[in-house]
Design a protein around this motif. Structure first.
Motif, PDB file in Angstrom:
ATOM      1  N   ASP A   1     -10.516  -3.205   1.993  1.00 54.90           N
ATOM      2  CA  ASP A   1      -9.306  -2.023   2.361  1.00 54.90           C
ATOM      3  C   ASP A   1      -9.440  -2.414   3.899  1.00 54.90           C
ATOM      4  OD1 ASP A   1      -7.697  -2.517   0.188  1.00 54.90           O
ATOM      5  OD2 ASP A   1      -7.568  -0.182  -0.140  1.00 54.90           O
TER       6      ASP A   1
ATOM      7  N   TRP B   1     -12.671   4.605   1.625  1.00 48.50           N
ATOM      8  CA  TRP B   1     -11.216   3.155   1.135  1.00 48.50           C
ATOM      9  C   TRP B   1     -11.889   1.617   1.339  1.00 48.50           C
ATOM     10  CZ3 TRP B   1      -7.024   1.554   5.203  1.00 48.50           C
ATOM     11  CH2 TRP B   1      -6.215   2.238   5.329  1.00 48.50           C
TER      12      TRP B   1
ATOM     13  N   ALA C   1      -1.234   5.336   4.012  1.00 52.41           N
ATOM     14  CA  ALA C   1      -2.237   4.160   3.819  1.00 52.41           C
ATOM     15  C   ALA C   1      -1.991   3.799   4.661  1.00 52.41           C
ATOM     16  CB  ALA C   1      -2.864   3.555   2.861  1.00 52.41           C
TER      17      ALA C   1
ATOM     18  N   SER D   1       0.905  -1.225  -0.406  1.00 55.40           N
ATOM     19  CA  SER D   1      -0.059  -0.154   0.193  1.00 55.40           C
ATOM     20  C   SER D   1       0.587   1.266   0.372  1.00 55.40           C
ATOM     21  CB  SER D   1      -0.779   0.145   1.409  1.00 55.40           C
ATOM     22  OG  SER D   1      -0.521   0.215   2.317  1.00 55.40           O
TER      23      SER D   1
END
Length: 328
Positions: free
Chosen positions: A164, A160, A74, A70
């Motif tokens: 995730d 998001w 993040a 990621s």
């Protein structure tokens, strides 16, 4: 060069090859947005500051676990969210109840100006950034249990994907989707019914005039004039002091019982917090100087005051207000 491009250039070692000053510089670029994220989760400016510091400490200690699957940003958000959940589990295992949040603190607009600007070509993202920092949103979200709260903020505010969020929380996608629906239902229960009518964007002339009249009447302790500026269903609270008053009659009665009409020698400074108009009041002392008293953050709907959240004098420095005022 972006942080993620820098990390890619480091090769196999990744963050393990970054020294502490360089790592701090990379993390600091995201401090303000992480702070706002933690503030939404916690409702307290001070708790958000502590949690961001904890986030950076955890990130540094676990830097070798960053695998580049990621973005670095993040990855920091994942750590910050878990740090918030840990704090809530330890110090606030139960969400707020009864429509008030005793730990609520204001967020200075000058610090919100440090956030990356929302895309002006996407009006919905601009509105989302503003509405989700307003105090009514903060109060509503604090009534959610911690994990549904995290799901709501990650999905609806940060955008998001459900997968995730599920990975972050160690849940299934179905569990995340279910939690999101419950959280949205909870928000509808606690948000003001007239949310769609809120004053948005820059304050219009009508709102500025209303705030001016409210300020002048407050300095004059003119209860009748202030009463005329309030909605029938106005709400008033003063965190961390317990007590939520709903309805014009209840609010005005509380003011009178509290001795508002006897509060003479006031001065006021217009300011703003949480993208809402605010008025800071000072009271004259025997030596002639004016010292901080309270800050009223206002929510204006349909040309009237729909909510007043009053904060104590300890919030003045954070909002960049003067410590004292001299004689006018």
């Amino acid at each position: 060069m972006s942080v993620d491009a820098l990390l890619e250039g480091l090769g196999v070692g990744g963050l393990g090859e970054v020294d502490e000053p360089a790592f701090s510089g990379m993390a600091e670029r995201h401090r303000r947005e992480l702070h706002v994220h933690c503030y939404r989760m916690l409702g307290s400016f001070e708790d958000a500051e502590d949690t961001v510091q904890e986030t950076f400490l955890r990130a540094w200690r676990r830097r070798e676990t960053y695998e580049g699957r990621s973005t670095f940003r993040a990855w920091l958000y994942r750590i910050a969210t878990n740090a918030c959940l840990d704090l809530l589990d330890k110090s606030r295992p139960e969400p707020a109840t009864g429509g008030e949040v005793l730990w609520l603190q204001p967020y200075p607009d000058q610090l919100l100006d440090e956030l990356p600007a929302a895309d002006a070509d996407e009006p919905e993202s601009v509105a989302m950034a503003r509405e989700t920092i307003e105090l009514a949103y903060l109060v509503a979200v604090q009534h959610l249990a911690p994990r549904p709260r995290a799901v709501l903020i990650l999905r609806d505010v940060l955008g998001w994907p459900a997968k995730d969020v599920a990975d972050l929380l160690g849940d299934s996608v179905n569990s995340v989707n279910s939690a999101l629906q419950r959280a949205r239902a909870g928000m509808r229960e606690h948000l003001p019914a007239e949310r769609q009518d809120w004053t948005g964007g820059d304050e219009d002339a009508g709102t500025r005039d209303l705030v001016r009249r409210y300020t002048e009447a407050s300095v004059a302790t003119d209860v009748d004039t202030i009463t005329a500026l309030l909605r029938d269903d106005v709400r008033c609270s003063m965190p961390p002091t317990p007590g939520l008053y709903v309805g014009r009659d209840a609010v005005v009665h509380d003011w009178i019982e509290s001795g508002f009409e006897d509060m003479k020698h006031l001065r006021a400074v217009l300011t703003s917090a949480n993208r809402q108009p605010a008025v800071a009041f000072y009271m004259r002392q025997e030596e002639g100087t004016y010292l901080p008293l309270t800050i009223d953050v206002l929510r204006v709907t349909g040309g009237a005051i729909a909510e007043i959240i009053t904060f104590h004098a300890d919030q003045f420095p954070r909002l960049g207000l003067p410590e004292t005022l001299g004689m006018p």
